[in-house]
Design a protein around this motif. Structure first.
Motif, PDB file in Angstrom:
ATOM      1  N   LYS A 188       0.901   6.759  -6.935  1.00 22.10           N
ATOM      2  CA  LYS A 188      -0.168   7.720  -7.230  1.00 22.10           C
ATOM      3  C   LYS A 188       0.311   9.151  -7.027  1.00 22.10           C
ATOM      4  CE  LYS A 188      -4.451   7.088  -7.056  1.00 22.10           C
ATOM      5  NZ  LYS A 188      -5.882   6.921  -6.757  1.00 22.10           N
ATOM      6  N   GLU A 189       1.041   9.363  -5.947  1.00 24.98           N
ATOM      7  CA  GLU A 189       1.551  10.707  -5.653  1.00 24.98           C
ATOM      8  C   GLU A 189       2.485  11.197  -6.760  1.00 24.98           C
ATOM      9  OE1 GLU A 189       4.832  12.741  -2.697  1.00 24.98           O
ATOM     10  OE2 GLU A 189       3.800  10.933  -1.978  1.00 24.98           O
TER      11      GLU A 189
ATOM     12  N   GLU B  27       0.619   4.073  -2.936  1.00 25.71           N
ATOM     13  CA  GLU B  27       0.348   5.481  -2.626  1.00 25.71           C
ATOM     14  C   GLU B  27       1.447   6.390  -3.179  1.00 25.71           C
ATOM     15  OE1 GLU B  27      -0.080   5.029   1.564  1.00 25.71           O
ATOM     16  OE2 GLU B  27      -2.214   4.490   1.435  1.00 25.71           O
TER      17      GLU B  27
ATOM     18  N   LYS C   4       0.827  -1.213   0.000  1.00 26.11           N
ATOM     19  CA  LYS C   4       0.000   0.000   0.000  1.00 26.11           C
ATOM     20  C   LYS C   4       0.861   1.263   0.000  1.00 26.11           C
ATOM     21  CE  LYS C   4      -4.264  -1.673   2.213  1.00 26.11           C
ATOM     22  NZ  LYS C   4      -5.101  -1.571   3.436  1.00 26.11           N
ATOM     23  N   GLN C   5       1.942   1.250   0.755  1.00 19.94           N
ATOM     24  CA  GLN C   5       2.832   2.417   0.792  1.00 19.94           C
ATOM     25  C   GLN C   5       3.388   2.725  -0.605  1.00 19.94           C
ATOM     26  OE1 GLN C   5       5.307   0.831   4.171  1.00 19.94           O
ATOM     27  NE2 GLN C   5       5.284   2.953   4.833  1.00 19.94           N
TER      28      GLN C   5
ATOM     29  N   LEU D 190      -7.796   1.905  -3.073  1.00 19.07           N
ATOM     30  CA  LEU D 190      -6.861   2.985  -3.357  1.00 19.07           C
ATOM     31  C   LEU D 190      -7.024   3.587  -4.754  1.00 19.07           C
ATOM     32  CD1 LEU D 190      -3.552   1.551  -1.816  1.00 19.07           C
ATOM     33  CD2 LEU D 190      -5.135   3.180  -0.791  1.00 19.07           C
TER      34      LEU D 190
END
Length: 267
Positions: free
Chosen positions: A121-122, A118, A114-115, A145
Protein backbone atom coordinates in the motif's frame (compact mmCIF):
# COMPACT_ATOMS: atom_id res chain seq x y z
CA UNK A 1 -4.50 -13.68 -29.54
CA UNK A 2 -2.31 -12.44 -26.66
CA UNK A 3 -2.14 -13.99 -23.21
CA UNK A 4 -0.66 -12.82 -19.89
CA UNK A 5 0.53 -15.48 -17.41
CA UNK A 6 -0.48 -13.61 -14.26
CA UNK A 7 1.44 -15.85 -11.84
CA UNK A 8 4.37 -18.21 -12.37
CA UNK A 9 7.78 -19.12 -10.93
CA UNK A 10 10.28 -19.26 -13.78
CA UNK A 11 13.09 -18.76 -11.25
CA UNK A 12 12.23 -22.13 -9.67
CA UNK A 13 15.40 -24.29 -9.55
CA UNK A 14 13.57 -27.11 -11.37
CA UNK A 15 13.26 -24.99 -14.52
CA UNK A 16 15.52 -21.94 -14.13
CA UNK A 17 18.15 -23.23 -16.55
CA UNK A 18 15.41 -23.76 -19.16
CA UNK A 19 13.64 -20.44 -18.55
CA UNK A 20 14.93 -18.64 -21.69
CA UNK A 21 13.68 -21.48 -23.91
CA UNK A 22 10.37 -21.73 -22.02
CA UNK A 23 9.81 -17.98 -22.35
CA UNK A 24 10.69 -17.99 -26.07
CA UNK A 25 8.38 -20.89 -26.90
CA UNK A 26 5.56 -19.43 -24.80
CA UNK A 27 5.93 -16.08 -26.59
CA UNK A 28 5.73 -17.94 -29.92
CA UNK A 29 2.40 -19.40 -28.73
CA UNK A 30 1.01 -15.95 -27.86
CA UNK A 31 1.93 -15.67 -24.16
CA UNK A 32 3.64 -12.27 -24.15
CA UNK A 33 3.77 -11.34 -20.44
CA UNK A 34 4.77 -13.36 -17.36
CA UNK A 35 4.42 -12.22 -13.73
CA UNK A 36 7.34 -14.09 -12.11
CA UNK A 37 6.88 -14.39 -8.35
CA UNK A 38 9.70 -14.66 -5.86
CA UNK A 39 9.03 -16.63 -2.67
CA UNK A 40 12.04 -16.01 -0.42
CA UNK A 41 15.05 -13.78 0.10
CA UNK A 42 17.19 -16.33 -1.74
CA UNK A 43 15.36 -16.05 -5.07
CA UNK A 44 14.60 -12.31 -5.21
CA UNK A 45 17.92 -11.60 -7.00
CA UNK A 46 17.08 -14.26 -9.62
CA UNK A 47 13.65 -12.72 -10.21
CA UNK A 48 15.22 -9.27 -10.53
CA UNK A 49 17.72 -10.66 -13.05
CA UNK A 50 14.93 -12.27 -15.10
CA UNK A 51 13.01 -9.00 -15.17
CA UNK A 52 16.08 -7.22 -16.54
CA UNK A 53 17.04 -9.95 -19.03
CA UNK A 54 13.54 -10.52 -20.40
CA UNK A 55 12.17 -6.99 -20.28
CA UNK A 56 9.35 -6.15 -21.06
CA UNK A 57 7.99 -9.71 -21.06
CA UNK A 58 8.74 -10.55 -17.40
CA UNK A 59 7.08 -8.62 -14.57
CA UNK A 60 9.27 -9.21 -11.49
CA UNK A 61 7.47 -9.77 -8.18
CA UNK A 62 9.13 -9.96 -4.76
CA UNK A 63 7.53 -11.47 -1.68
CA UNK A 64 7.98 -13.79 1.28
CA UNK A 65 5.74 -16.82 0.78
CA UNK A 66 4.16 -18.34 3.92
CA UNK A 67 6.14 -21.57 3.44
CA UNK A 68 9.38 -19.60 3.97
CA UNK A 69 8.34 -17.29 6.80
CA UNK A 70 10.15 -19.34 9.45
CA UNK A 71 13.43 -19.14 7.47
CA UNK A 72 13.51 -15.35 7.08
CA UNK A 73 16.52 -13.36 8.15
CA UNK A 74 16.35 -10.51 10.69
CA UNK A 75 16.78 -8.02 7.81
CA UNK A 76 14.24 -9.56 5.41
CA UNK A 77 11.91 -6.55 5.33
CA UNK A 78 14.77 -4.13 4.68
CA UNK A 79 16.01 -6.38 1.85
CA UNK A 80 12.51 -6.55 0.41
CA UNK A 81 12.13 -2.78 0.47
CA UNK A 82 15.53 -2.39 -1.22
CA UNK A 83 14.42 -4.82 -3.93
CA UNK A 84 11.45 -2.58 -4.71
CA UNK A 85 13.54 0.58 -4.53
CA UNK A 86 15.86 -0.80 -7.22
CA UNK A 87 13.04 -2.26 -9.36
CA UNK A 88 10.26 0.30 -9.95
CA UNK A 89 8.30 -2.10 -12.20
CA UNK A 90 8.06 -4.85 -9.55
CA UNK A 91 4.86 -6.05 -7.90
CA UNK A 92 4.50 -7.67 -4.47
CA UNK A 93 4.26 -11.43 -4.43
CA UNK A 94 3.99 -14.20 -3.65
CA UNK A 95 2.71 -13.57 -0.14
CA UNK A 96 -0.19 -15.03 1.82
CA UNK A 97 -1.57 -17.47 4.34
CA UNK A 98 -1.49 -21.27 4.45
CA UNK A 99 -3.09 -23.67 6.91
CA UNK A 100 -2.53 -26.67 4.63
CA UNK A 101 0.90 -27.64 5.93
CA UNK A 102 2.61 -27.86 9.31
CA UNK A 103 4.59 -24.65 9.14
CA UNK A 104 4.77 -23.45 12.71
CA UNK A 105 3.07 -20.41 14.15
CA UNK A 106 0.12 -19.15 12.06
CA UNK A 107 0.24 -15.87 13.98
CA UNK A 108 3.77 -15.37 12.62
CA UNK A 109 2.46 -15.90 9.07
CA UNK A 110 -0.24 -13.30 9.70
CA UNK A 111 2.30 -10.80 11.07
CA UNK A 112 4.59 -11.16 8.02
CA UNK A 113 1.64 -11.05 5.62
CA UNK A 114 0.35 -7.81 7.13
CA UNK A 115 3.80 -6.21 6.96
CA UNK A 116 3.99 -6.98 3.25
CA UNK A 117 0.45 -5.74 2.57
CA UNK A 118 1.27 -2.49 4.32
CA UNK A 119 4.45 -2.14 2.24
CA UNK A 120 2.45 -2.74 -0.95
CA UNK A 121 0.00 0.00 0.00
CA UNK A 122 2.80 2.39 0.89
CA UNK A 123 4.62 1.76 -2.41
CA UNK A 124 1.40 1.61 -4.44
CA UNK A 125 2.16 -1.83 -5.91
CA UNK A 126 -0.28 -4.64 -6.79
CA UNK A 127 -0.07 -7.86 -4.77
CA UNK A 128 -0.18 -11.58 -5.64
CA UNK A 129 -1.72 -13.61 -2.80
CA UNK A 130 -1.54 -17.31 -1.90
CA UNK A 131 -4.31 -18.68 0.29
CA UNK A 132 -4.86 -22.30 1.39
CA UNK A 133 -7.58 -23.16 3.91
CA UNK A 134 -7.49 -19.64 5.33
CA UNK A 135 -9.98 -17.61 3.30
CA UNK A 136 -11.90 -16.48 6.38
CA UNK A 137 -8.69 -15.16 7.96
CA UNK A 138 -7.64 -13.61 4.66
CA UNK A 139 -10.90 -11.75 4.14
CA UNK A 140 -10.82 -10.39 7.70
CA UNK A 141 -7.25 -9.10 7.21
CA UNK A 142 -7.98 -7.59 3.80
CA UNK A 143 -11.01 -5.78 5.21
CA UNK A 144 -8.97 -4.42 8.12
CA UNK A 145 -6.21 -3.06 5.85
CA UNK A 146 -8.14 -2.33 2.66
CA UNK A 147 -9.32 -1.28 0.25
CA UNK A 148 -6.40 -1.79 -2.15
CA UNK A 149 -6.60 0.76 -5.00
CA UNK A 150 -3.61 -0.80 -6.80
CA UNK A 151 -5.37 -4.18 -6.71
CA UNK A 152 -4.47 -7.69 -5.61
CA UNK A 153 -4.83 -11.06 -7.28
CA UNK A 154 -5.90 -14.22 -5.51
CA UNK A 155 -3.74 -16.71 -7.32
CA UNK A 156 -5.00 -20.17 -8.31
CA UNK A 157 -8.32 -19.12 -6.78
CA UNK A 158 -10.43 -22.01 -5.49
CA UNK A 159 -12.55 -20.09 -2.98
CA UNK A 160 -16.32 -19.96 -2.76
CA UNK A 161 -18.61 -18.01 -5.06
CA UNK A 162 -20.03 -16.26 -1.99
CA UNK A 163 -16.66 -14.66 -1.12
CA UNK A 164 -16.05 -13.26 -4.60
CA UNK A 165 -18.02 -9.97 -4.22
CA UNK A 166 -16.36 -9.14 -0.90
CA UNK A 167 -12.84 -9.60 -2.28
CA UNK A 168 -13.73 -7.78 -5.51
CA UNK A 169 -15.02 -4.77 -3.55
CA UNK A 170 -11.62 -4.50 -1.83
CA UNK A 171 -9.74 -4.46 -5.16
CA UNK A 172 -9.46 -8.19 -5.81
CA UNK A 173 -8.77 -9.99 -9.09
CA UNK A 174 -9.19 -13.75 -9.45
CA UNK A 175 -6.52 -15.78 -11.21
CA UNK A 176 -7.15 -19.32 -12.46
CA UNK A 177 -4.61 -22.08 -13.08
CA UNK A 178 -4.66 -25.80 -13.84
CA UNK A 179 -5.68 -26.37 -10.21
CA UNK A 180 -9.18 -25.26 -11.22
CA UNK A 181 -9.54 -28.63 -12.97
CA UNK A 182 -9.31 -30.38 -9.59
CA UNK A 183 -12.52 -28.67 -8.45
CA UNK A 184 -15.92 -30.20 -9.13
CA UNK A 185 -17.01 -28.72 -12.47
CA UNK A 186 -20.40 -27.51 -11.23
CA UNK A 187 -18.81 -25.71 -8.28
CA UNK A 188 -16.07 -24.24 -10.49
CA UNK A 189 -18.67 -22.96 -12.98
CA UNK A 190 -20.72 -21.32 -10.23
CA UNK A 191 -17.65 -19.65 -8.77
CA UNK A 192 -16.35 -18.47 -12.15
CA UNK A 193 -19.69 -16.96 -13.07
CA UNK A 194 -19.62 -14.96 -9.81
CA UNK A 195 -16.36 -13.27 -10.85
CA UNK A 196 -16.78 -9.91 -12.63
CA UNK A 197 -15.48 -10.28 -16.21
CA UNK A 198 -13.10 -7.36 -15.68
CA UNK A 199 -11.47 -9.24 -12.76
CA UNK A 200 -10.68 -12.60 -14.41
CA UNK A 201 -7.00 -13.50 -14.86
CA UNK A 202 -5.27 -16.63 -16.19
CA UNK A 203 -2.02 -18.15 -14.92
CA UNK A 204 0.03 -21.33 -15.03
CA UNK A 205 1.82 -21.29 -11.62
CA UNK A 206 4.58 -23.04 -13.64
CA UNK A 207 6.36 -25.29 -12.91
CA UNK A 208 3.40 -26.47 -10.81
CA UNK A 209 -0.35 -26.83 -11.52
CA UNK A 210 -0.03 -28.88 -14.71
CA UNK A 211 -3.49 -28.77 -16.37
CA UNK A 212 -5.44 -32.03 -16.61
CA UNK A 213 -8.74 -31.94 -18.42
CA UNK A 214 -10.58 -33.51 -21.34
CA UNK A 215 -11.22 -29.94 -22.51
CA UNK A 216 -7.49 -29.22 -22.80
CA UNK A 217 -5.35 -28.75 -25.86
CA UNK A 218 -2.17 -30.87 -26.16
CA UNK A 219 0.21 -30.02 -23.33
CA UNK A 220 3.55 -28.33 -23.96
CA UNK A 221 6.30 -30.43 -22.37
CA UNK A 222 9.26 -29.16 -20.37
CA UNK A 223 11.95 -30.84 -22.41
CA UNK A 224 14.20 -33.40 -20.75
CA UNK A 225 12.63 -33.18 -17.33
CA UNK A 226 9.93 -34.61 -15.12
CA UNK A 227 6.71 -34.95 -17.14
CA UNK A 228 4.76 -33.37 -14.27
CA UNK A 229 6.44 -29.97 -14.66
CA UNK A 230 4.31 -27.19 -16.13
CA UNK A 231 5.21 -24.92 -19.06
CA UNK A 232 3.91 -21.32 -19.39
CA UNK A 233 2.53 -22.18 -22.84
CA UNK A 234 0.04 -24.49 -21.10
CA UNK A 235 -1.96 -21.41 -20.14
CA UNK A 236 -3.80 -22.15 -23.39
CA UNK A 237 -5.25 -25.23 -21.67
CA UNK A 238 -6.44 -23.13 -18.75
CA UNK A 239 -7.98 -20.68 -21.21
CA UNK A 240 -9.91 -23.44 -23.00
CA UNK A 241 -11.23 -24.84 -19.73
CA UNK A 242 -12.28 -21.47 -18.28
CA UNK A 243 -13.99 -20.51 -21.55
CA UNK A 244 -15.86 -23.82 -21.61
CA UNK A 245 -17.18 -23.32 -18.06
CA UNK A 246 -18.20 -19.73 -18.81
CA UNK A 247 -19.69 -20.81 -22.17
CA UNK A 248 -17.85 -17.97 -23.90
CA UNK A 249 -15.47 -18.02 -26.89
CA UNK A 250 -11.87 -18.50 -25.78
CA UNK A 251 -10.83 -15.43 -27.81
CA UNK A 252 -13.13 -13.26 -25.69
CA UNK A 253 -11.75 -14.71 -22.44
CA UNK A 254 -8.18 -14.30 -23.71
CA UNK A 255 -8.71 -10.65 -24.59
CA UNK A 256 -10.42 -9.82 -21.30
CA UNK A 257 -7.88 -11.64 -19.12
CA UNK A 258 -4.97 -10.02 -20.97
CA UNK A 259 -6.34 -6.51 -20.56
CA UNK A 260 -7.27 -7.19 -16.94
CA UNK A 261 -3.68 -8.26 -16.19
CA UNK A 262 -2.23 -5.27 -18.04
CA UNK A 263 -4.46 -3.00 -15.92
CA UNK A 264 -3.43 -4.70 -12.67
CA UNK A 265 0.29 -4.64 -13.44
CA UNK A 266 0.05 -1.05 -14.75
CA UNK A 267 1.35 -1.41 -18.30
Amino acid sequence: MKLFDAHCHLQDPRIFDKAPQLIASAIDSGVVRFAVNGVSEQDWPLVKQMGETHKPHVVPCFGLHPWYVADRSPNWLKTLRESFDSTPSAAVGEIGLDKGKKMGDFADQVHVFKQQLELAKELKRPVSIHCVRAFGDLLEIMKSLGPFPQGFLLHSFLGSAEMVPEFANLGGYFSFSGFLMSMKASKAKRMLKAVPFDRILLETDAPDALPKSEESEPLQPVEGDDASLNHPANIHNVLVYVASLLEIDKEEVAEASYHNAVRLFSY
